[in-house]
Design a protein around this motif. Structure first.
Motif, mmCIF file in Angstrom:
data_model
loop_
_atom_site.group_PDB
_atom_site.id
_atom_site.type_symbol
_atom_site.label_atom_id
_atom_site.label_comp_id
_atom_site.label_asym_id
_atom_site.label_seq_id
_atom_site.Cartn_x
_atom_site.Cartn_y
_atom_site.Cartn_z
ATOM 1 N N SER A 1 0.636 -1.193 0.045
ATOM 2 C CA SER A 1 0.022 0.001 0.087
ATOM 3 C C SER A 1 0.735 1.324 0.135
ATOM 4 O O SER A 1 0.271 2.261 -0.313
ATOM 5 C CB SER A 1 -0.857 -0.046 1.246
ATOM 6 O OG SER A 1 -0.165 -0.204 2.341
ATOM 7 N N ASP A 2 2.344 1.110 0.214
ATOM 8 C CA ASP A 2 2.944 2.203 0.530
ATOM 9 C C ASP A 2 4.094 2.091 -0.777
ATOM 10 O O ASP A 2 4.838 1.261 -0.928
ATOM 11 C CB ASP A 2 3.727 2.385 1.616
ATOM 12 C CG ASP A 2 5.025 3.303 1.767
ATOM 13 O OD1 ASP A 2 4.858 4.233 0.973
ATOM 14 O OD2 ASP A 2 5.423 3.330 2.607
ATOM 15 N N PRO A 3 4.070 3.129 -1.799
ATOM 16 C CA PRO A 3 4.788 2.950 -2.784
ATOM 17 C C PRO A 3 6.318 2.875 -2.289
ATOM 18 O O PRO A 3 7.447 2.563 -3.386
ATOM 19 C CB PRO A 3 4.429 4.346 -3.599
ATOM 20 C CG PRO A 3 3.293 4.781 -3.180
ATOM 21 C CD PRO A 3 3.236 4.249 -2.009
ATOM 22 N N ARG B 1 -4.039 0.149 -8.528
ATOM 23 C CA ARG B 1 -3.555 0.661 -9.855
ATOM 24 C C ARG B 1 -2.514 1.999 -9.458
ATOM 25 O O ARG B 1 -1.533 2.602 -10.178
ATOM 26 C CB ARG B 1 -4.489 1.353 -10.590
ATOM 27 C CG ARG B 1 -5.249 0.199 -11.579
ATOM 28 C CD ARG B 1 -4.353 -0.493 -12.473
ATOM 29 N NE ARG B 1 -4.598 -1.445 -13.155
ATOM 30 C CZ ARG B 1 -4.212 -2.175 -14.155
ATOM 31 N NH1 ARG B 1 -3.238 -1.604 -14.897
ATOM 32 N NH2 ARG B 1 -4.616 -3.431 -14.800
ATOM 33 N N GLN B 2 -3.229 2.676 -8.724
ATOM 34 C CA GLN B 2 -2.514 4.150 -8.090
ATOM 35 C C GLN B 2 -1.266 3.908 -7.347
ATOM 36 O O GLN B 2 0.059 4.475 -7.853
ATOM 37 C CB GLN B 2 -3.546 4.852 -7.002
ATOM 38 C CG GLN B 2 -3.253 6.288 -7.265
ATOM 39 C CD GLN B 2 -4.594 6.924 -6.102
ATOM 40 O OE1 GLN B 2 -5.256 6.219 -5.632
ATOM 41 N NE2 GLN B 2 -4.031 8.068 -5.880
ATOM 42 N N VAL C 1 6.220 2.339 -10.138
ATOM 43 C CA VAL C 1 6.795 2.281 -11.604
ATOM 44 C C VAL C 1 7.119 3.601 -12.170
ATOM 45 O O VAL C 1 8.382 3.743 -12.854
ATOM 46 C CB VAL C 1 5.708 1.482 -12.614
ATOM 47 C CG1 VAL C 1 6.322 1.543 -13.905
ATOM 48 C CG2 VAL C 1 5.676 0.029 -12.000
ATOM 49 N N GLY C 2 6.252 4.602 -11.954
ATOM 50 C CA GLY C 2 6.683 5.736 -12.449
ATOM 51 C C GLY C 2 6.072 6.254 -13.720
ATOM 52 O O GLY C 2 6.019 7.301 -14.262
ATOM 53 N N PHE C 3 5.091 5.383 -14.211
ATOM 54 C CA PHE C 3 4.229 5.770 -15.323
ATOM 55 C C PHE C 3 2.975 5.000 -15.240
ATOM 56 O O PHE C 3 3.060 3.856 -14.370
ATOM 57 C CB PHE C 3 5.034 5.542 -16.652
ATOM 58 C CG PHE C 3 5.480 4.166 -16.984
ATOM 59 C CD1 PHE C 3 4.815 3.522 -17.585
ATOM 60 C CD2 PHE C 3 6.850 3.786 -16.508
ATOM 61 C CE1 PHE C 3 5.101 2.200 -18.071
ATOM 62 C CE2 PHE C 3 7.113 2.677 -16.929
ATOM 63 C CZ PHE C 3 6.383 1.771 -17.607
ATOM 64 N N PRO C 4 1.721 5.024 -15.850
ATOM 65 C CA PRO C 4 0.733 4.322 -15.909
ATOM 66 C C PRO C 4 1.030 3.014 -16.542
ATOM 67 O O PRO C 4 1.358 2.836 -17.688
ATOM 68 C CB PRO C 4 -0.519 5.187 -16.624
ATOM 69 C CG PRO C 4 0.130 6.586 -16.791
ATOM 70 C CD PRO C 4 1.545 6.225 -16.905
ATOM 71 N N ILE C 5 1.080 1.967 -15.784
ATOM 72 C CA ILE C 5 1.329 0.508 -16.446
ATOM 73 C C ILE C 5 0.370 -0.298 -16.592
ATOM 74 O O ILE C 5 -0.421 -0.864 -15.637
ATOM 75 C CB ILE C 5 2.256 -0.122 -15.249
ATOM 76 C CG1 ILE C 5 2.983 -1.378 -15.846
ATOM 77 C CG2 ILE C 5 1.811 -0.224 -13.976
ATOM 78 C CD1 ILE C 5 4.115 -1.214 -16.539
ATOM 79 N N HIS C 6 -0.351 0.151 -17.856
ATOM 80 C CA HIS C 6 -1.984 -0.413 -18.280
ATOM 81 C C HIS C 6 -1.933 -1.990 -17.907
ATOM 82 O O HIS C 6 -3.016 -2.445 -17.679
ATOM 83 C CB HIS C 6 -2.091 -0.184 -19.661
ATOM 84 C CG HIS C 6 -1.921 1.486 -19.708
ATOM 85 N ND1 HIS C 6 -2.957 2.272 -19.394
ATOM 86 C CD2 HIS C 6 -1.268 2.006 -20.865
ATOM 87 C CE1 HIS C 6 -2.660 3.540 -19.611
ATOM 88 N NE2 HIS C 6 -1.753 3.506 -20.528
ATOM 89 N N ARG C 7 -0.715 -2.777 -18.459
ATOM 90 C CA ARG C 7 -0.840 -4.128 -18.511
ATOM 91 C C ARG C 7 -0.929 -4.682 -16.761
ATOM 92 O O ARG C 7 -1.470 -5.781 -16.680
ATOM 93 C CB ARG C 7 0.147 -4.647 -18.945
ATOM 94 C CG ARG C 7 0.349 -4.255 -20.563
ATOM 95 C CD ARG C 7 1.600 -5.274 -21.244
ATOM 96 N NE ARG C 7 1.606 -5.079 -22.649
ATOM 97 C CZ ARG C 7 1.898 -4.049 -23.329
ATOM 98 N NH1 ARG C 7 2.169 -2.653 -22.720
ATOM 99 N NH2 ARG C 7 1.948 -3.959 -24.502
ATOM 100 N N ARG D 1 11.229 3.090 -16.336
ATOM 101 C CA ARG D 1 11.860 3.662 -17.328
ATOM 102 C C ARG D 1 13.228 4.318 -17.317
ATOM 103 O O ARG D 1 14.279 4.205 -18.115
ATOM 104 C CB ARG D 1 10.964 4.843 -17.919
ATOM 105 C CG ARG D 1 9.895 4.287 -18.786
ATOM 106 C CD ARG D 1 9.020 5.454 -19.546
ATOM 107 N NE ARG D 1 7.874 4.614 -20.033
ATOM 108 C CZ ARG D 1 6.778 5.451 -20.148
ATOM 109 N NH1 ARG D 1 6.578 6.647 -19.850
ATOM 110 N NH2 ARG D 1 5.628 4.773 -20.734
ATOM 111 N N GLU D 2 13.592 4.798 -16.071
ATOM 112 C CA GLU D 2 14.836 5.579 -16.001
ATOM 113 C C GLU D 2 15.796 4.372 -15.564
ATOM 114 O O GLU D 2 16.880 4.461 -16.330
ATOM 115 C CB GLU D 2 14.911 6.226 -14.591
ATOM 116 C CG GLU D 2 14.078 7.575 -14.584
ATOM 117 C CD GLU D 2 12.420 7.636 -14.559
ATOM 118 O OE1 GLU D 2 11.891 6.378 -14.470
ATOM 119 O OE2 GLU D 2 11.726 8.390 -15.093
#
Lengths: 264, 264
Positions: A6-8, A81-82, A88-94, A20-21
């Motif tokens: 629950s904690d990024p 999702r959030q 991850v740093g971007f919306p990871i649709h999969r 990505r980085e």
């Protein structure tokens, strides 16, 4: 039983942070696989050790048949999702990620020594486009190539996007890297491979080629193609084209050549 | 003599404004071609009428041999990078854009009636991915296919990205659209084409197929593939793959099949 995150900032999912980085920098000892198709290949067909999975909430259920293949000590993390996007740093649709261990690459000679008497390998020289390398691995897997050999300039088949484009083929076909194109060629010749170099300027025509017991197919980057010196030392082969439109994608070229060599 | 544009709001370059937004909406009477390779195909090999060019400063010189082919009444506009990016709406690295007229598409029957006695056409059913459609046009041009026929669902070959991926092939190979897959099939049969439908479940194997005088190759989208009803009414053909890895990209598939049918 998956671990809910629950904690990024949770330290357990550290390897999933800023995907990505890290893609850009390159990972030395790990790689990231994403999406259902690739995860299923990773679980069923690949030789790689999975370290952990990170799934969006709800994905574990739809994957339960595949997850049954996961060794029991491999942790599965879930997040909404959030939280997953924040990690991850971007919306990871999969909503499906895996971290696996990247083994050190064996010498070319070692991979070649393990191949059967009848063998087909692909050699890539200077291919710096991940889509093309991924596409070639997809074709190598589809036509059962025994190995893919890369020169130093060819890009990483375990780059996230290359794996995705390969539809998991990069996880299936054994590969390694030679210190140079010349070293790659010497190793192939020492292992009794007939080396076929594809080039628009090739002296023979693909459709006339019969595969030898051990065949190696060399491909260069679109545009520059294979180095002249390499073409001189090998059997150079072209795919004739029509009406001045002399342009095939290199991954498509690999598919055409592999199909011909395995079924022609 | 090119016209230098210094004001992004200059009405003469109106068709170049907000390229991406218009890509999404779709252009009814025009299309955009970008980059040097595509522009050279547009100037030398295509059947389309060019309305104007917009070039980044300095590009006109490197293109002078190709620009000599441009009809003298077609305006060439130049702008510095900053103005060009402001017009287009994003950084246009290639610095080369053309606007050409999109003709209305003839009925399938009309295109087929104009083909030679010996002919090879490609039919696309439900292909909604611009990369794949572009890749197929590239292969159709490379192997000299006489036409590409699209069903209603297949995406636009004159979409900017599809043209780019086709390396101009979409500007070379004639194409049109049928009202439905069934209508497309009927038109092919009426024009004496033998219809070969590629499918992983195909009853015959590609390498065993000999092309007829008039052959049509049907391809469906990756995943769903061709509709069952269509496979029942045609000669269904598969490309055998290895060890459970049953996955080829549809553009690669088109390349393999076109190579086999033209050189196999």
């Amino acid at each position: 039983m998956p671990f809910a995150i629950s904690d990024p900032a949770d330290p357990r999912i550290e390897p999933y942070r800023a995907v990505r980085e890290r893609d850009l920098v390159g990972r030395q000892h790990r790689f990231v696989a994403e999406g259902e198709v690739v995860l299923r290949v990773l679980l069923r067909q690949s030789r790689f050790t999975i370290e952990s999975l990170l799934l969006a909430e709800g994905r574990a259920e739809s994957l339960s048949d595949a997850l049954a293949l996961l060794p029991p000590d491999v942790p599965v993390y879930t997040a909404n999702r959030q939280v997953m996007d924040a990690i991850v740093g971007f919306p990871i649709h999969r909503g499906i990620l895996a971290i696996a261990r990247r083994p050190s690459l064996p010498p070319v000679e070692e991979i070649l020594a393990q191949l059967p008497e009848k063998a087909l390998v692909v050699g890539l020289i200077g291919l710096t486009n991940h889509d093309n390398v991924g596409g070639i691995f997809r074709n190598a897997a589809a036509f059962g190539a025994d190995a893919v050999l890369l020169d130093r300039e060819t890009c990483d088949p375990l780059y996230r996007k290359a794996i995705r484009v390969s539809v998991g083929g990069a996880l299936v076909v054994p590969f390694t890297r030679a210190p140079s194109a010349e070293a790659l060629l010497r190793a192939l010749e020492a292992a009794s491979f007939e080396v076929i170099a594809l080039s628009p300027s090739g002296k023979e025509v693909l459709s006339q080629i019969r595969p030898s017991r051990r065949t190696a197919l060399l491909l260069g980057a679109e545009g520059p193609g294979l180095p002249h010196g390499l073409l001189e030392k090998t059997r150079s082969v072209s795919i004739p084209m029509s009406g001045g439109f002399d342009s095939l994608n290199v991954a498509t070229t690999s598919g055409i050549a592999l199909h011909h060599l395995t079924h022609g």
